[in-house]
Structure formats: C-alpha cells, structure tokens
Design a protein around this motif. Structure first.
Motif, short mmCIF file in Angstrom:
data_model
loop_
_atom_site.label_atom_id
_atom_site.label_comp_id
_atom_site.label_asym_id
_atom_site.label_seq_id
_atom_site.Cartn_x
_atom_site.Cartn_y
_atom_site.Cartn_z
N ALA B 41 32.35 36.05 -23.29
CA ALA B 41 32.72 37.42 -22.93
C ALA B 41 33.70 38.00 -23.94
O ALA B 41 33.52 39.14 -24.39
CB ALA B 41 33.30 37.45 -21.52
N ILE B 44 31.84 38.82 -27.07
CA ILE B 44 31.02 40.04 -26.93
C ILE B 44 31.91 41.29 -27.02
O ILE B 44 31.61 42.23 -27.77
CB ILE B 44 30.26 40.02 -25.58
N ILE B 45 32.99 41.26 -26.28
CA ILE B 45 33.86 42.45 -26.23
C ILE B 45 34.46 42.75 -27.61
O ILE B 45 34.70 43.91 -27.95
CB ILE B 45 34.96 42.26 -25.15
N LYS B 76 32.64 39.79 -16.50
CA LYS B 76 33.78 40.04 -17.40
C LYS B 76 33.50 41.19 -18.37
O LYS B 76 34.42 41.87 -18.83
CB LYS B 76 34.11 38.76 -18.19
N CYS B 77 32.22 41.37 -18.68
CA CYS B 77 31.86 42.44 -19.63
C CYS B 77 31.77 43.82 -18.97
O CYS B 77 31.86 44.85 -19.65
CB CYS B 77 30.51 42.12 -20.28
N TYR B 80 33.58 47.03 -19.84
CA TYR B 80 33.36 47.56 -21.19
C TYR B 80 31.93 48.10 -21.37
O TYR B 80 31.58 48.58 -22.43
CB TYR B 80 33.64 46.46 -22.23
N LEU B 171 25.35 43.85 -21.53
CA LEU B 171 26.00 43.01 -22.54
C LEU B 171 26.05 43.71 -23.90
O LEU B 171 27.07 43.67 -24.59
CB LEU B 171 25.25 41.67 -22.65
N ALA B 174 28.75 46.32 -23.83
CA ALA B 174 30.08 45.71 -23.92
C ALA B 174 30.38 45.27 -25.35
O ALA B 174 31.53 45.22 -25.78
CB ALA B 174 30.19 44.54 -22.95
N CYS B 175 29.31 44.96 -26.10
CA CYS B 175 29.46 44.50 -27.49
C CYS B 175 29.62 45.69 -28.45
O CYS B 175 29.75 45.51 -29.65
CB CYS B 175 28.23 43.67 -27.86
#
Lengths: 359, 359
Positions: B41, B44-45, B76-77, B80, B171, B174-175
């Motif tokens: 996570a 990714i963030i 967790k993502c 974002y 995902l 978030a990335c």
C-alpha cells in the motif's frame, strides 16, 4: 370499490344475464360456500365466467388457503391454457388506451374472437384506482358477452401483480378466451413485465406538436412490435402522419429484433373506428409468421423460464433484504461506501457473511 | 504467457528501467518473499508501479490468503483513490481499439496525464488470449513511463472479472493514475459491466459500406456518451462522414439521458492522429459540466451501490443454483414447464421450499 365490482362481469353477486345456468353462480347464491377447486376448474373449462371470476379472486387473494386453492385450480386448467394470442398494450395516460381497447376489442369479437382484457398496474393500489377500474371507459365492451374485463390486481410489488396477471391469463385461456389483451400504463416498470408475458407488444402514441420521441421511456421503443399513432382524425390527421414517418425512421435505426421483425408504425382513430382492422391484420401476420418459424413457441417457453428464474431471484433477495440484521448493516455499509471508506465488494462480503451466520 | 508478462510494465522479474529504486522490486529480487499489505500500500501510494502490479496480482488471485491481503491493500489505498476520470471504450474486433487507445493514451500523457489502461473481457480465458495480451498492438504506450497497461484478468464469470477490474481501478488511482481507460470487446456482456464502472462511455465504430447501425448490440447505443467513427482517413473519409451523420441522427432520436447529455458523434483517425485531441476535449467538457452539477459524484455513488447490490445478488443466486439438489429439481421443473405441466410460479415455489429445507 363499487366501480371495481361493477367492472367484473360475472363476479359473485351480479351474475351476467347470459350465463344464468352457471352452477358456480347457483351454488354461491344458494349456500354462500366456497366452490371447490375441482368445481371451479370444471366450470372454467366449460366456459363459465362466474367460475373464472371466482378463481381469479382466489389468485389475487393474500390468504394462504386461497393461494393453495388457486394453485390447484390453475394446475387443473393448465392442459386447456396457452391457446391464445397475447397482446400487450402500453401508452401514457391520455394516449386513449381505453377507447382504443374498446374499439379494438369490439372488432375482435365481431370476428368471432373471445377477448379477455387484463391489466398490470402496480401503482393502482397507491393512486387508488385501477386503470380499468372506471368501467364507463369501456362501456360497450363490458356488455359484450364475448369479452371479459378484469382490472389490475392490487399490490405494491410489481412481481406480485405480474404473477397474478400471468396466472389470470392461463385461467382466461382455459375458459376459452383466445385473445388476451394486457394493458399497462406507460409510466412505470409495468411495460417490461407485460412485454415478458405477451406475444405481441403494441405502443400507443398520440400525435403531438413537438418532438414525437420525447417522453418515451428508455427501452420501450425497443420492446414495441408495433407503434400505433392514435387519434389520427380531424385536425390531428396531419400531425399523425408526420409522427408516423418520424417513428418509422426511428424504429428503422434501432438494431433489428431477434426474430428479424422490423416494428411497424400505423395510424388509427379508435373514436372513428379507422385503422383498427389493419392493426389486427398486422398481429395476425406477425403471429402467423412466428408460429411457422417456431419463434412463437420458443418465445413463450423463454418467457416461462424467465418468470421461473425471476420469481426465485425475487424471493431470495426479499428474504435477504428484509432481514432485520441485514437491513441495519446494509444502512451502515452504504454510508461507509458513500464516504469511500469501503468498496462495494468488501461491503457485500461483510453482509453475506452476516447472512450466512444468521441463516 | 510470455506476452502477458511482457505487457505488464513493472511486474516482478522485469522491473521497469525507470523505477530502479522500487523498494518492493528490491525486496522481491533479494528475498523472493511476499511484501506485506502495508508495504504494498505505501509503495502504491508513493507511485511505485511494481507494488501496483504486485497488488493487482493479489486481487486477481484465487487463493483465499491472497484475497485477504488484497482487501487489506485496497482498504489502505481507498483514501487516495477515486481521483480520476474513468473512460470506457468498446467496439467490435476490427474497429481499431488498440491503435485508438495507443494514440489516445499518448495524447493524454503528452498533456501530462498519467494513464492506466485496463480491460474487461470475461471470454479471454476461453479464447486463450486477452484483448490486451498482444503487447505489440500498443508498442508505444507500453514504453511510456506515464502509462500503465494491464490485460483483462482471467475468469469465466463476468462478475468476477468485473470485480477484479474495479478493484484494480482503485489501486491505479491510489498510485497516481488520473485517467483510467477500461477497454471491452463489443461482443459480450462486458459493455454493461464497463458502463457501470466508468464516468464516460465511448463506442468506437468503423465506417462500413452498408447500414452503419446494423451489428450494434441492443442497448449499446443507449449507453454511449460519444460515438467515434475511427479510421476516418484515405478512401474511408467519405464513408466516415456519412456514418457520422447517420449516427448523429440515430442518437438524436433516442430518448435523452438522465443528465440531459446528448451523445456526440466524432470522426477520428488513430493511425494519422486526427480528431484525437477533440475527443479528449469532449470528455473534459462532459466531466467539467457533470462535476459542476453534481452528476459526476452522484453517478459514481450510484455505481458503488449498484455493485454492492449486484455482488450480493450474484452470490445469493450462485449459492442457490449451484446446490446439487436444486440443480436436479430445476432440470425436472424446466422440463415440466416446457410441457406446460406446471407454471413458473408453482415451479419456483417448489424449488424455494426445497432450498429452505436444505439450508
């Protein structure tokens, strides 16, 4: 609901003059007892509309014992059902549905047909009046001994109303009605339900001033096998012709139907009895063609399967969503979803886990 | 599946040259251990595409432990995610989807956008090749460091494939990918699923010789926010213009969309990079307008709710229909229905009674 009572020819308490020897009516009059499913079924099969009305009342009842009796009657009637043409008719209020069905129905009985007119209107119990409740709107047809008119069953769930109407169709067919007209008001979800229970689906339109295609619910155009521009008389005639051309162009642009049928657009004046015979000819052409190529039976078979699966899925969902614990957690999860604190799939998993625990 | 591997930039074993310092990649190289959900996570963030690829692999895995980890990463993502424009693209094979997405994607990265290209193709596991599997078809975009391309997850159930793609969207967002393109091949049920997960839905068409509207699946036209006539170059240009006019007329005849948007028709040549900027301008106009009037957020919120309910209903149905006893009785009841020996409702009742007994 005196208007509703009156609009049911042959219902108990007011037997029709033309069926004076109905054994069911006689029994009801004498002993006020409930005829047995066997009696009702044999009455229906012999063409007794008092028995038919009585059985439909059982179908519409919310009492478990009535429901059981209704199923027994239907089961006995099944071998005699299914021999008919089922026509769905939709159109917004003001399109002239009642007048159209009256004129169309009279035309059919004049051809020797036996016509049953039913309705699907899940909103009628809310708005307080069924679309067919006002019998004055079909004065002529109500008096016709080869016509049978039954208002929409009441109920707030479309699934329930649709089931009742479908079961009523079977009973009417077993009673010898060879043409079934199912009306629905074009403002709710009723069209999809009716489309799923008829062989031919007709959209009734009024020629207006502006864009003819505005105001038609998404999907309805794709369901229609024919569009009839009604009230094509007097000052309206020119607008009707223009609307006809516009609809024909629009329908041509839609993807073709599974059976290759390109929906037709006709104009009619129910009031002046113009264009009515042509509509029936179109229905006959359609059904003739589709009986020949097997589509007619295949569609009915698919409709049966659809209703089987639909009923199962409705009940599964109902038992899930009506659970008190599920309701509470669903509200919480929807709130979390709104705030992007969960995903639809995580929320679904949580709810299903809960459901499996309390099952 | 070497082509598949190659088409995943930054997947394990072949880390991208432009992300040499990915801690996840380093960890994978050194110890070959699975990074924790926390590590994934935060990777990714921070914009690490190796972590992103790795997490998507967990999302796509059928192993329960992986699924659990995937959920943890997604959770967790989530704070974002959701900051993007999601564009769905459909079109039959031959419409030039890959070339179009390549050119369109390059245009977007040239504007400073970060573009993720995903796909929904539930048939890919059957046909043996994902629509995005052939990386040679998006050569340029694959090499672009601001683009991330991931083939359709495999799976035979549309629900499963759709869930995986939707979770992958979160995902990617978030990335840091701000433009998500979801491709689907226009031959299956994928369009409805993709339409239900994007903000803007684009139908790609080829100008042909005959009736332009033939061959378009029912319902797709009603879903489109724009139609792009592709390959409008060389000898095709005249046909493309004609097709454009025909589509514009057809779309005008459809009932208006809920948000009042009238779908637009554009011509483009992905090969010659013509008309591409105009398409992005249209998307921006659409999203700008809809963000302002609140429709953008409302639609996403409705999509979330739809997927929540859809997932629940899918699972309820699956557990019912996959039961051995239900299966056997269903087959019997369908046969009885075919012979008109039962009604859909009586058969449904029988099956539900059985289900309640064995639950």
């Amino acid at each position: 609901m005196s208007t509703k009572q009156k609009s049911i020819p042959g219902s108990e308490g007011s037997p029709r003059k033309d069926t004076p020897k109905s054994p069911v009516a006689a029994k009801l009059k004498k002993k006020r007892t409930q005829p047995s499913p066997d009696e009702l079924a044999s009455g229906i099969i012999s063409g007794d509309v008092v028995a038919l009305s009585r059985a439909i009342t059982l179908v519409e009842s919310t009492q478990p014992r009535h429901a059981e009796h209704a199923q027994s009657v239907i089961e006995k009637c099944l071998p005699y059902a299914n021999r008919s043409v089922r026509i769905g008719i939709t159109g917004v209020p003001g399109a002239g549905k009642s007048t159209f069905i009256e004129t169309f129905g009279k035309h059919l009985t004049s051809l020797g047909k036996k016509v049953a007119v039913l309705a699907v209107d899940p909103s009628s119990s809310i708005s307080g009046g069924s679309i067919l409740g006002d019998k004055t709107r079909m004065e002529e047809l109500v008096k016709d001994k080869n016509a049978f008119i039954r208002p929409s069953p009441s109920g707030t769930s479309l699934g329930g109303v649709a089931r009742k109407t479908r079961e009523t169709i079977l009973l009417c067919e077993a009673c010898g009605f060879d043409t079934i007209i199912v009306e629905t008001v074009g403002v709710g979800q009723g069209e999809t339900a009716v489309h799923g229970m008829v062989d031919f689906f007709l959209l009734l339109k009024l020629a207006g001033a502006g864009d003819e295609l505005q105001g038609i619910k998404r999907g309805i155009m794709e369901m229609a096998d024919a569009v009839v521009i009604n009230k094509a008389d007097g000052d309206n005639e020119k607008a009707a012709k223009k609307a006809r051309a516009e609809f024909a162009r629009a329908l041509h642009l839609y993807p073709p139907k599974e059976n290759g049928w390109v929906p037709k657009v006709l104009t009619a004046s129910a009031l002046k009895n113009r264009g009515i015979a042509e509509i029936w000819e179109l229905v006959e052409k359609y059904t003739g063609k589709n009986r020949k190529n097997g589509y007619f039976d295949r569609k009915r078979s698919e409709q049966n399967k659809y209703w089987l699966l639909q009923t199962i899925e409705d009940r599964l969902k109902t038992s899930f969503y009506q659970d008190k614990n599920v309701k509470k957690t669903l509200t919480e999860e929807l709130a979390a979803l709104e705030k992007n604190e969960t995903t639809p799939f995580a929320a679904a998993r949580k709810l299903l886990d809960l459901w499996n625990r309390i099952q």
